[in-house]
Write a protein that holds these residues in place. Sequence first.
Motif: not given
Length: 339
Positions: A306-313
């Motif tokens: 559901q993400w374009r960019n999953y949080p890197a942290g």
Amino acid sequence: MTVRSRSRLLASLLAVSVMVAMAAATQAATSLQITFGSSPRWVGIPGTQVREIRQGDRTDYDMFRYGRMYYAYNNTDNHWYASRNYRGRFMMVDDRSVPRELRRIPRNHWRNYPTAWRDDRDNRDGRGSNASFEVNFGGRNPRWSGISGTRVEVISAGERPNYDVFRYGGNYYVYNSNRWYTSNRPNGQYMMIEDQAVPSEFSRVPRDQWRNYPTAWQDRDRASNGTSATFQVNFGSSPQWMGIGGTRVETISMADRPNYDVFRYNGNYYVYNSNRWYTSTRAGGQYTMITDQDVPDEFSRVPRDQWRNYPAGWGNGNGNNGRGNGRGNGRGNGRGRGN
């Protein structure tokens, strides 16, 4: 032949027994079964929105009700468990998934205060700060007014004491000498709370509304690396929101979504872009930067697809079991909020 057949059968049964025992052990490690002889009686905890079981009905471990969920803390393994039914099986949850509201529960309402939270409210940071604060408006009712762009209210400047006091969500908050206190009444004793338990809505209160701006939030107006502390969102037309299965979060279809992630949750809007989080009370317009610690835990349940960019942290989190190895120190020292 008969002896060999029996030996093989015994070996097979032993192998199955070991597998069953291992599965049972795994289940026991991740769940907790709670049984009550009769229906427990729930009572509210002053200064919070949490309810607890009356002392006489309480089990050997701590159990609380908040919203529609039940939370149990088992001191034997120092883990939290959650369930939608107080009689049902409780599943283990990460400490970071426990609502911040539970951190406002005074110590005298616990059988065993969580080990991970023992920074000692009564002697916070080793400086011996008082765990309570007395507020007295002299028998009069102060006049409250809303702070533009927020859901927080403040006392008019002419009536305000020499510390900061706010009203939000039916509770009252005081900030004084780098310490936060809260109560469900405007007058009387306020109990100290940790910075992490302060509602993130306060991050939107402009500096000119404070007598003493929190020292831990000094980077609010500008991120330390020069990143803009605001983000402009313009949809052109009203987007269509849809729920994300297994969560209370809504998002826009990928076809209509911009090249960043945008979500709606609990009446607020959130954007994740270039490793930065922003929030607003409106879908379009200017969003204000917030830190990862201010992002509602509900987002940890949003699946990766559901993400374009999953949080890197958030490390290798799968969207169902917290934020993986991310979020830094979770409930760390100070919020360091963006604008």
